[in-house]
Design an enzyme around this catalytic site. Structure first.
Site, PDB file in Angstrom:
ATOM      1  N   ARG A   1     -31.972  28.683 -26.791  1.00 25.37           N
ATOM      2  CA  ARG A   1     -32.614  29.436 -27.866  1.00 25.37           C
ATOM      3  C   ARG A   1     -33.926  30.004 -27.337  1.00 25.37           C
ATOM      4  O   ARG A   1     -34.702  29.279 -26.717  1.00 25.37           O
ATOM      5  CB  ARG A   1     -32.878  28.503 -29.057  1.00 25.37           C
ATOM      6  CG  ARG A   1     -33.310  29.207 -30.319  1.00 25.37           C
ATOM      7  CD  ARG A   1     -33.252  28.260 -31.491  1.00 25.37           C
ATOM      8  NE  ARG A   1     -31.885  27.904 -31.835  1.00 25.37           N
ATOM      9  CZ  ARG A   1     -31.045  28.653 -32.529  1.00 25.37           C
ATOM     10  NH1 ARG A   1     -31.420  29.841 -32.957  1.00 25.37           N
ATOM     11  NH2 ARG A   1     -29.832  28.236 -32.810  1.00 25.37           N
ATOM     12  N   LEU A   2     -34.138  31.291 -27.558  1.00 26.56           N
ATOM     13  CA  LEU A   2     -35.382  31.906 -27.117  1.00 26.56           C
ATOM     14  C   LEU A   2     -36.522  31.482 -28.037  1.00 26.56           C
ATOM     15  O   LEU A   2     -36.410  31.572 -29.265  1.00 26.56           O
ATOM     16  CB  LEU A   2     -35.256  33.431 -27.123  1.00 26.56           C
ATOM     17  CG  LEU A   2     -34.365  34.045 -26.042  1.00 26.56           C
ATOM     18  CD1 LEU A   2     -34.260  35.555 -26.245  1.00 26.56           C
ATOM     19  CD2 LEU A   2     -34.893  33.730 -24.650  1.00 26.56           C
ATOM     20  N   LEU A   3     -37.593  31.016 -27.448  1.00 26.65           N
ATOM     21  CA  LEU A   3     -38.760  30.590 -28.216  1.00 26.65           C
ATOM     22  C   LEU A   3     -39.669  31.794 -28.471  1.00 26.65           C
ATOM     23  O   LEU A   3     -39.814  32.668 -27.616  1.00 26.65           O
ATOM     24  CB  LEU A   3     -39.521  29.511 -27.448  1.00 26.65           C
ATOM     25  CG  LEU A   3     -38.748  28.195 -27.245  1.00 26.65           C
ATOM     26  CD1 LEU A   3     -39.437  27.336 -26.196  1.00 26.65           C
ATOM     27  CD2 LEU A   3     -38.596  27.451 -28.554  1.00 26.65           C
TER      28      LEU A   3
ATOM     29  N   ASN B   1     -39.011  25.569 -17.484  1.00 29.21           N
ATOM     30  CA  ASN B   1     -37.578  25.772 -17.695  1.00 29.21           C
ATOM     31  C   ASN B   1     -36.874  25.808 -16.345  1.00 29.21           C
ATOM     32  O   ASN B   1     -37.469  26.167 -15.334  1.00 29.21           O
ATOM     33  CB  ASN B   1     -37.356  27.107 -18.421  1.00 29.21           C
ATOM     34  CG  ASN B   1     -35.882  27.408 -18.660  1.00 29.21           C
ATOM     35  OD1 ASN B   1     -35.144  26.581 -19.185  1.00 29.21           O
ATOM     36  ND2 ASN B   1     -35.438  28.599 -18.274  1.00 29.21           N
TER      37      ASN B   1
ATOM     38  N   HIS C   1     -33.645  27.640 -14.554  1.00 35.72           N
ATOM     39  CA  HIS C   1     -32.744  28.782 -14.762  1.00 35.72           C
ATOM     40  C   HIS C   1     -31.789  28.882 -13.582  1.00 35.72           C
ATOM     41  O   HIS C   1     -32.212  28.776 -12.428  1.00 35.72           O
ATOM     42  CB  HIS C   1     -33.562  30.068 -14.891  1.00 35.72           C
ATOM     43  CG  HIS C   1     -32.717  31.282 -15.113  1.00 35.72           C
ATOM     44  ND1 HIS C   1     -32.115  31.552 -16.335  1.00 35.72           N
ATOM     45  CD2 HIS C   1     -32.340  32.281 -14.278  1.00 35.72           C
ATOM     46  CE1 HIS C   1     -31.418  32.671 -16.228  1.00 35.72           C
ATOM     47  NE2 HIS C   1     -31.534  33.126 -14.996  1.00 35.72           N
TER      48      HIS C   1
ATOM     49  N   GLY D   1     -26.687  18.148 -21.789  1.00 37.12           N
ATOM     50  CA  GLY D   1     -27.953  17.705 -21.231  1.00 37.12           C
ATOM     51  C   GLY D   1     -27.875  17.086 -19.853  1.00 37.12           C
ATOM     52  O   GLY D   1     -28.544  16.089 -19.585  1.00 37.12           O
ATOM     53  N   SER D   2     -27.100  17.686 -18.944  1.00 39.57           N
ATOM     54  CA  SER D   2     -27.000  17.087 -17.608  1.00 39.57           C
ATOM     55  C   SER D   2     -28.346  17.138 -16.881  1.00 39.57           C
ATOM     56  O   SER D   2     -28.706  16.197 -16.163  1.00 39.57           O
ATOM     57  CB  SER D   2     -25.907  17.770 -16.782  1.00 39.57           C
ATOM     58  OG  SER D   2     -26.295  19.057 -16.361  1.00 39.57           O
ATOM     59  N   ASN D   3     -29.118  18.202 -17.059  1.00 44.87           N
ATOM     60  CA  ASN D   3     -30.450  18.252 -16.447  1.00 44.87           C
ATOM     61  C   ASN D   3     -31.400  17.270 -17.128  1.00 44.87           C
ATOM     62  O   ASN D   3     -32.284  16.711 -16.484  1.00 44.87           O
ATOM     63  CB  ASN D   3     -31.015  19.672 -16.492  1.00 44.87           C
ATOM     64  CG  ASN D   3     -30.657  20.465 -15.247  1.00 44.87           C
ATOM     65  OD1 ASN D   3     -30.918  20.040 -14.135  1.00 44.87           O
ATOM     66  ND2 ASN D   3     -30.039  21.623 -15.446  1.00 44.87           N
TER      67      ASN D   3
END
Length: 197
Positions: free
Chosen positions: A97-99, A113, A115, A18-20
């Site tokens: 994970r794709l929602l 998001n 990317h 979780g660096s972002n």
């Protein structure tokens, strides 16, 4: 009567360290940032970012896919937690994970998001190595709205870095990540400002 402006409630979804998430939470903690982090959700019980979030006094929730009979049940549990926190915006920060379209529809226009590529180039995984393999002279990151198509939502902001001779996947990843940490908070602020009546 004095009208108090509602603070935007942000929930962050992670899968790892979780660096972002940390960069976002740090930025949001500034007195002039028009938001608060109401919680961090991980799809792995051992995600290191959950410990970090708890240390930052942020509510956390772990929803491992294996604990649910179906993708729909898994997403319903996440949705219910987000609703309980009264989240206004969901920030995906390394959520691997794709929602589903059903989940995204429930939060339409409220999921963003980050990317690690200059979209529309290099959707999906291994973006840094793909940029190197292609011989690109620049790379970067994109904050975008999440839609049903993978990494296809409208772009909010982008940052670019040059690809240097001798760059490896490791060195390029580090330089792009530094830009991600700056870009995501600014893009979130912009999204919040746009949503104000």
């Amino acid at each position: 009567m004095i009208l108090v402006e509602r603070v935007t409630k942000v929930a962050i979804l992670i899968s790892g360290r979780g660096s972002n998430m940390i960069a976002l939470a740090d930025a949001i903690s500034a007195p002039d940032f028009p938001a608060e982090v109401v919680g961090v959700i991980a799809d792995k019980k051992d995600a290191a970012g959950l410990i970090t979030a708890a240390d930052m006094n942020i509510a956390t929730g772990a929803f491992a896919r294996a604990d649910y009979a179906s993708k729909a049940e898994h997403e319903t549990a996440i949705h219910n937690q987000l609703s309980e926190w009264d989240a206004d915006i969901i920030c995906l920060a390394g959520f691997m994970r794709l929602l589903s379209a059903d989940f995204i529809d429930k939060w339409a226009g409220k999921i963003i998001n980050i990317h690690p590529s200059i979209l529309p180039k290099y959707k999906g995984l291994n973006t840094h190595q793909r940029a190197l393999d292609a011989g690109d002279d620049e790379h970067g990151c994109t904050v975008h709205y999440v839609t049903a198509g993978m990494d296809e939502g409208p772009v909010i902001a982008q940052a670019k870095v040059p690809i240097l001779s001798g760059d490896t996947e490791t060195t390029l990843t580090a330089r792009v990540l530094e830009q991600e940490h700056k870009l995501y908070a600014q893009a979130l602020r912009d999204v919040i400002e746009r949503q104000k009546p």
